[in-house]
Design a protein around this motif. Structure first.
Motif, PDB file in Angstrom:
ATOM      1  N   GLU A 111       0.824  -1.211   0.000  1.00 26.98           N
ATOM      2  CA  GLU A 111       0.000   0.000   0.000  1.00 26.98           C
ATOM      3  C   GLU A 111       0.853   1.253   0.000  1.00 26.98           C
ATOM      4  O   GLU A 111       0.517   2.251  -0.649  1.00 26.98           O
ATOM      5  CB  GLU A 111      -0.919  -0.010   1.227  1.00 26.98           C
ATOM      6  CG  GLU A 111      -2.081  -0.972   1.090  1.00 26.98           C
ATOM      7  CD  GLU A 111      -2.908  -1.049   2.343  1.00 26.98           C
ATOM      8  OE1 GLU A 111      -4.117  -1.354   2.226  1.00 26.98           O
ATOM      9  OE2 GLU A 111      -2.364  -0.832   3.442  1.00 26.98           O
ATOM     10  N   ALA A 112       1.964   1.216   0.704  1.00 26.52           N
ATOM     11  CA  ALA A 112       2.823   2.395   0.768  1.00 26.52           C
ATOM     12  C   ALA A 112       3.388   2.756  -0.593  1.00 26.52           C
ATOM     13  O   ALA A 112       3.629   3.933  -0.886  1.00 26.52           O
ATOM     14  CB  ALA A 112       3.966   2.151   1.754  1.00 26.52           C
ATOM     15  N   MET A 113       3.601   1.734  -1.435  1.00 29.77           N
ATOM     16  CA  MET A 113       4.221   1.983  -2.736  1.00 29.77           C
ATOM     17  C   MET A 113       3.286   1.721  -3.911  1.00 29.77           C
ATOM     18  O   MET A 113       3.632   2.025  -5.052  1.00 29.77           O
ATOM     19  CB  MET A 113       5.467   1.110  -2.892  1.00 29.77           C
ATOM     20  CG  MET A 113       6.618   1.512  -1.983  1.00 29.77           C
ATOM     21  SD  MET A 113       7.260   3.145  -2.441  1.00 29.77           S
ATOM     22  CE  MET A 113       8.621   3.311  -1.287  1.00 29.77           C
ATOM     23  N   GLY A 264      23.426  13.976 -14.297  1.00 32.16           N
ATOM     24  CA  GLY A 264      24.169  13.610 -13.108  1.00 32.16           C
ATOM     25  C   GLY A 264      23.336  13.437 -11.860  1.00 32.16           C
ATOM     26  O   GLY A 264      23.875  13.401 -10.749  1.00 32.16           O
ATOM     27  N   ARG A 265      21.991  13.297 -12.020  1.00 31.88           N
ATOM     28  CA  ARG A 265      21.097  13.124 -10.875  1.00 31.88           C
ATOM     29  C   ARG A 265      20.191  11.916 -11.091  1.00 31.88           C
ATOM     30  O   ARG A 265      19.841  11.576 -12.224  1.00 31.88           O
ATOM     31  CB  ARG A 265      20.233  14.366 -10.656  1.00 31.88           C
ATOM     32  CG  ARG A 265      20.985  15.619 -10.244  1.00 31.88           C
ATOM     33  CD  ARG A 265      20.009  16.767 -10.066  1.00 31.88           C
ATOM     34  NE  ARG A 265      18.944  16.420  -9.112  1.00 31.88           N
ATOM     35  CZ  ARG A 265      17.760  17.040  -9.068  1.00 31.88           C
ATOM     36  NH1 ARG A 265      17.487  18.012  -9.928  1.00 31.88           N
ATOM     37  NH2 ARG A 265      16.854  16.696  -8.168  1.00 31.88           N
ATOM     38  N   ALA A 266      19.815  11.297  -9.961  1.00 33.58           N
ATOM     39  CA  ALA A 266      18.878  10.180  -9.997  1.00 33.58           C
ATOM     40  C   ALA A 266      17.526  10.661  -9.492  1.00 33.58           C
ATOM     41  O   ALA A 266      17.395  11.064  -8.325  1.00 33.58           O
ATOM     42  CB  ALA A 266      19.388   9.033  -9.133  1.00 33.58           C
ATOM     43  N   HIS A 267      16.512  10.659 -10.371  1.00 39.33           N
ATOM     44  CA  HIS A 267      15.166  11.103 -10.025  1.00 39.33           C
ATOM     45  C   HIS A 267      14.319   9.864  -9.706  1.00 39.33           C
ATOM     46  O   HIS A 267      14.128   8.998 -10.570  1.00 39.33           O
ATOM     47  CB  HIS A 267      14.524  11.875 -11.177  1.00 39.33           C
ATOM     48  CG  HIS A 267      15.339  13.039 -11.655  1.00 39.33           C
ATOM     49  ND1 HIS A 267      15.132  14.328 -11.208  1.00 39.33           N
ATOM     50  CD2 HIS A 267      16.375  13.110 -12.533  1.00 39.33           C
ATOM     51  CE1 HIS A 267      15.989  15.146 -11.797  1.00 39.33           C
ATOM     52  NE2 HIS A 267      16.750  14.423 -12.606  1.00 39.33           N
ATOM     53  N   PHE A 268      13.794   9.772  -8.491  1.00 36.82           N
ATOM     54  CA  PHE A 268      12.981   8.633  -8.100  1.00 36.82           C
ATOM     55  C   PHE A 268      11.696   8.576  -8.931  1.00 36.82           C
ATOM     56  O   PHE A 268      10.997   9.574  -9.089  1.00 36.82           O
ATOM     57  CB  PHE A 268      12.622   8.717  -6.616  1.00 36.82           C
ATOM     58  CG  PHE A 268      11.636   7.667  -6.172  1.00 36.82           C
ATOM     59  CD1 PHE A 268      12.038   6.355  -5.966  1.00 36.82           C
ATOM     60  CD2 PHE A 268      10.303   7.992  -5.973  1.00 36.82           C
ATOM     61  CE1 PHE A 268      11.119   5.387  -5.565  1.00 36.82           C
ATOM     62  CE2 PHE A 268       9.376   7.037  -5.563  1.00 36.82           C
ATOM     63  CZ  PHE A 268       9.792   5.724  -5.355  1.00 36.82           C
ATOM     64  N   LEU A 269      11.398   7.382  -9.454  1.00 33.40           N
ATOM     65  CA  LEU A 269      10.171   7.172 -10.223  1.00 33.40           C
ATOM     66  C   LEU A 269       9.127   6.410  -9.419  1.00 33.40           C
ATOM     67  O   LEU A 269       8.020   6.872  -9.212  1.00 33.40           O
ATOM     68  CB  LEU A 269      10.477   6.410 -11.515  1.00 33.40           C
ATOM     69  CG  LEU A 269      11.256   7.147 -12.602  1.00 33.40           C
ATOM     70  CD1 LEU A 269      11.542   6.209 -13.774  1.00 33.40           C
ATOM     71  CD2 LEU A 269      10.477   8.360 -13.089  1.00 33.40           C
ATOM     72  N   GLU A 270       9.493   5.194  -8.974  1.00 34.07           N
ATOM     73  CA  GLU A 270       8.524   4.346  -8.288  1.00 34.07           C
ATOM     74  C   GLU A 270       9.227   3.136  -7.700  1.00 34.07           C
ATOM     75  O   GLU A 270      10.397   2.862  -8.018  1.00 34.07           O
ATOM     76  CB  GLU A 270       7.438   3.868  -9.266  1.00 34.07           C
ATOM     77  CG  GLU A 270       7.989   2.993 -10.391  1.00 34.07           C
ATOM     78  CD  GLU A 270       6.969   2.722 -11.477  1.00 34.07           C
ATOM     79  OE1 GLU A 270       6.188   3.648 -11.779  1.00 34.07           O
ATOM     80  OE2 GLU A 270       6.957   1.610 -12.011  1.00 34.07           O
ATOM     81  N   MET A 271       8.509   2.433  -6.845  1.00 38.82           N
ATOM     82  CA  MET A 271       8.971   1.138  -6.360  1.00 38.82           C
ATOM     83  C   MET A 271       7.972   0.090  -6.808  1.00 38.82           C
ATOM     84  O   MET A 271       6.768   0.239  -6.581  1.00 38.82           O
ATOM     85  CB  MET A 271       9.085   1.109  -4.838  1.00 38.82           C
ATOM     86  CG  MET A 271       9.576  -0.240  -4.313  1.00 38.82           C
ATOM     87  SD  MET A 271       9.759  -0.270  -2.508  1.00 38.82           S
ATOM     88  CE  MET A 271      10.505  -1.890  -2.294  1.00 38.82           C
ATOM     89  N   ASN A 272       8.467  -0.956  -7.444  1.00 41.62           N
ATOM     90  CA  ASN A 272       7.623  -2.083  -7.826  1.00 41.62           C
ATOM     91  C   ASN A 272       7.769  -3.163  -6.754  1.00 41.62           C
ATOM     92  O   ASN A 272       8.846  -3.729  -6.572  1.00 41.62           O
ATOM     93  CB  ASN A 272       8.030  -2.635  -9.190  1.00 41.62           C
ATOM     94  CG  ASN A 272       7.647  -1.679 -10.299  1.00 41.62           C
ATOM     95  OD1 ASN A 272       6.519  -1.210 -10.367  1.00 41.62           O
ATOM     96  ND2 ASN A 272       8.587  -1.366 -11.166  1.00 41.62           N
ATOM     97  N   THR A 273       6.672  -3.433  -6.055  1.00 43.45           N
ATOM     98  CA  THR A 273       6.699  -4.341  -4.911  1.00 43.45           C
ATOM     99  C   THR A 273       6.472  -5.782  -5.355  1.00 43.45           C
ATOM    100  O   THR A 273       5.545  -6.458  -4.915  1.00 43.45           O
ATOM    101  CB  THR A 273       5.639  -3.912  -3.877  1.00 43.45           C
ATOM    102  OG1 THR A 273       4.365  -3.805  -4.532  1.00 43.45           O
ATOM    103  CG2 THR A 273       5.996  -2.570  -3.280  1.00 43.45           C
ATOM    104  N   ARG A 274       7.335  -6.225  -6.222  1.00 41.43           N
ATOM    105  CA  ARG A 274       7.196  -7.569  -6.811  1.00 41.43           C
ATOM    106  C   ARG A 274       8.486  -7.908  -7.528  1.00 41.43           C
ATOM    107  O   ARG A 274       9.409  -7.104  -7.609  1.00 41.43           O
ATOM    108  CB  ARG A 274       6.045  -7.576  -7.821  1.00 41.43           C
ATOM    109  CG  ARG A 274       6.205  -6.492  -8.888  1.00 41.43           C
ATOM    110  CD  ARG A 274       5.140  -6.571  -9.957  1.00 41.43           C
ATOM    111  NE  ARG A 274       5.115  -5.398 -10.822  1.00 41.43           N
ATOM    112  CZ  ARG A 274       5.922  -5.188 -11.851  1.00 41.43           C
ATOM    113  NH1 ARG A 274       6.865  -6.074 -12.143  1.00 41.43           N
ATOM    114  NH2 ARG A 274       5.820  -4.099 -12.587  1.00 41.43           N
ATOM    115  N   LEU A 275       8.547  -9.105  -8.059  1.00 44.42           N
ATOM    116  CA  LEU A 275       9.627  -9.495  -8.947  1.00 44.42           C
ATOM    117  C   LEU A 275       9.429  -8.789 -10.284  1.00 44.42           C
ATOM    118  O   LEU A 275       8.291  -8.573 -10.718  1.00 44.42           O
ATOM    119  CB  LEU A 275       9.587 -11.013  -9.150  1.00 44.42           C
ATOM    120  CG  LEU A 275      10.857 -11.718  -9.591  1.00 44.42           C
ATOM    121  CD1 LEU A 275      11.955 -11.575  -8.558  1.00 44.42           C
ATOM    122  CD2 LEU A 275      10.571 -13.192  -9.861  1.00 44.42           C
TER     123      LEU A 275
END
Length: 619
Positions: A111-113, A264-275
């Motif tokens: 749920e958090a992601m 030169g920067r890493a922009h967060f997109l998402e977390m996939n909570t699975r394989l």
């Protein structure tokens, strides 16, 4: 200990999980819709449970039916695979409430992601709440799910509302959730991600990086590990944020943290909570089995304090039944043959003779090469795919080979705009004038076998016509029968002709062509040809400006006010088809008048069905 596992998925990932289960001695349970009754994952499982219906909404997205199937089959655990219900917290709870082991993260972590908007807030990133011309370009994304579905790049403010509507509809169809959001679209960025694995004892592994920049329709096509030429300060940030995401959510099991790297920067997109689909490249580099580790974590076992050390480089290519030259339109039909040579891992949900249908994703297989260096892995994968036998519907195999050999990729200068820049050159027809000749000579060899030798075959000039697929270029081949065999016209000399192999010599150089025939379709090495009759059937003629369905699917939308007699402009979207969980637009081929409209919302159409006719205006 898990003794019997149901995989709440289908196709390639179900087969992949079953493979590990067999090695561990775990009984396997498959699910199948009516369309999947004879699918490979069903045949490979110990037990299978039918879900009545064909569409995902009737079957694989019905969590209540999936849980009941697990209980009916005596399973004691459920693995979600990827896609479908794999990131559905309510489904995870239902599995646990039924007394089954859930092979995935806790529902609270999902749920958090699960909502990309909430995930960004957790990671300190805010989506756009209002879009102005100064914000363009922007990206519309579905809050639930992934795989490029429900995503649209918007470059003109006036197009925003229409793209929001289309994204919502596609997301609702694919995930059962129509929530979308808008974020800045970073041009020229690389898609980089980190594989994570966490246990219940406080150990978090960040298993290196992957580069997944080569994408079509915002869906990954070629992935590799580790991400090449990544600055140390960028990889450090990615590692830190990946571990933070796991610890902040109380994460368990396998997951992926995705970033867009630019300037030169890493922009967060998402977390996939699975394989993830691309997990094999990480497995190859670290020498591990992520599915086995998922099962171990679900059983409560601890990970080692530190992950194994990486070695070498791995590259994965996704083989799709689609036509890249026609906006990646998915293809259907019989897969007669699928074989990839060399030391290449092939994960697939299909085998020879299987049918590729309209209801699910068009991915046929994933091919993975691992070698001590990136250059060696790329070369091995390109060579294996080039020699692969893929006989059936049109695929993206040639696109993959050319992509792997493109200098931007070999020099690791790629970004997510790779195909926008290079698609035309990568999909241009291959130029081998002797391939149609090889097809004709193999046909002649088959005839000679039937009639007892070449001398019993008509001796006059022979003319055969072939259409190259999918480009439609027609070739005419001429040769003459002699006592020793066919004598082709032109600069090529026949050395050997057999139904499955033709050897030609040109300028003192011999080349062997592998030939396979299935009815009127002939495959010569990697090229496909359709044998044409000598004379065209008048009933097959179509009026100029006919719009034909490029794939089987359902008409889901018509342009506003589209009726017979309406004026249309070249490139105007007229009809929207949904097939294989993707939406496809049928465009006006020229400016003119719509003289016929056969498409209607809700109508099921087959490939080649006449949808409409546009009469071009006379200049």
């Amino acid at each position: 200990m898990i003794t019997s596992l149901l995989v709440a998925n289908r196709g390639e990932i179900a087969c992949r999980v079953f493979r590990t289960c067999r090695e561990l001695g775990i009984r396997t349970v498959a699910l199948h819709s009516d369309a999947d009754a004879d699918a490979l994952h069903v045949r490979e499982a110990d037990l299978a449970v039918r879900l009545p219906g064909a569409t995902p909404g009737e079957t694989y997205l019905r969590g209540d039916l999936v849980v009941k199937a697990a209980l009916d089959a005596g399973a004691d655990a459920v693995h979600p695979g990827y896609g479908f219900l794999s990131e559905n917290a309510d489904f995870a709870r239902a599995v646990a409430d039924a007394g089954l082991t859930w092979v995935g993260p806790p529902p609270t972590a999902i749920e958090a992601m699960a909502s990309k908007t909430r995930a960004k807030e957790l990671m300190g990133v805010e989506p756009l709440t209002e879009v102005t011309a100064d914000d363009l370009p922007v990206l519309v994304k579905a809050s639930a799910g992934g795989g490029g579905r429900g995503m649209r790049v918007v470059r003109e403010l006036g197009a925003l509302n229409g793209e929001l509507e289309a994204a919502r509809a596609e997301a609702l169809s694919a995930f059962g959730d129509g929530e979308v959001f808008v974020e800045p679209y970073v041009e020229g960025g690389r898609h980089v991600e980190a594989q994570v694995l966490a246990d219940a004892h406080g150990t978090v592994w960040v298993l290196g990086t992957r580069d997944c920049s080569l994408q079509r329709r915002h869906q990954k096509v070629i992935e590799e590990a580790p991400a090449p030429d990544l600055p140390h300060h960028v990889s450090d940030v990615i590692y830190e944020m990946a571990e933070h995401a796991c610890r902040a959510t109380g994460y368990l099991g396998a997951g992926t943290i995705e970033f867009l790297v630019a300037d030169g920067r890493a922009h967060f997109l998402e977390m996939n909570t699975r394989l993830q689909v691309e997990h094999p490249v990480t497995e190859a580099v670290f020498g591990i089995d992520l599915v086995a580790l998922q099962l171990r974590i679900a059983e409560g076992e601890p990970l080692d304090p530190e992950p194994p050390s990486p070695r070498g480089h791995a590259v994965e290519a996704r083989l799709y039944a689609e036509d890249p030259a026609s906006d990646f339109a998915p293809q259907t039909g019989t897969l007669h043959r699928l074989a990839v040579p060399g030391n290449v891992r092939l994960d697939t949900g299909y085998t020879d003779g299987d049918t590729i249908g309209v209801h699910y994703d068009a991915m046929l297989a994933k091919a993975v090469a691992h070698a001590p260096t990136r250059a060696a892995a790329v070369r091995a994968l390109a060579g294996a795919l080039e020699r692969a036998e893929v006989h059936g519907p049109v695929t993206n195999r040639d696109l993959l080979v050319r992509s792997l050999r493109h200098p931007e990729f070999t020099d690791a200068r790629m970004d997510t705009g790779f195909y926008e820049r290079h698609l035309d050159e990568l999909t241009a027809p291959a130029d081998d004038p002797h391939a149609p000749l090889a097809a004709a000579l193999a046909h002649a060899a088959r005839a000679s076998h039937r009639f007892g030798g070449f001398r019993n075959v008509p001796s006059g000039p022979q003319v055969r016509r072939y259409r190259a697929e999918p480009h439609g270029t027609e070739h005419e081949v001429r040769y003459r029968h002699t006592r020793t065999g066919p004598a082709p016209e032109g600069d090529a000399t026949l050395v050997t002709a057999a139904p499955d192999r033709v050897v030609l010599e040109t300028g003192g150089v011999r080349r062997t062509y592998r030939v396979a025939s299935y009815g009127d379709r002939v495959y010569v090495d990697g090229a496909a040809f359709t044998a044409l009759p000598r004379f065209t059937d008048p009933t097959e003629q179509r009026a100029p400006g006919s719009l034909l369905a490029p794939m089987p699917g359902t008409v889901v939308r018509l342009a506003d006010g589209l009726t017979e007699g309406a004026a249309v402009t070249a490139g105007q979207p007229l009809i929207w088809l949904e097939a294989m969980k993707m939406e496809h637009r049928i465009l006006a081929p020229a400016s003119g008048t719509l003289t016929a409209l056969h498409a209607a919302v809700g109508r099921q159409v087959e490939v080649g069905a006449l949808l409409a006719v546009v009469q071009e205006e006379q200049s």
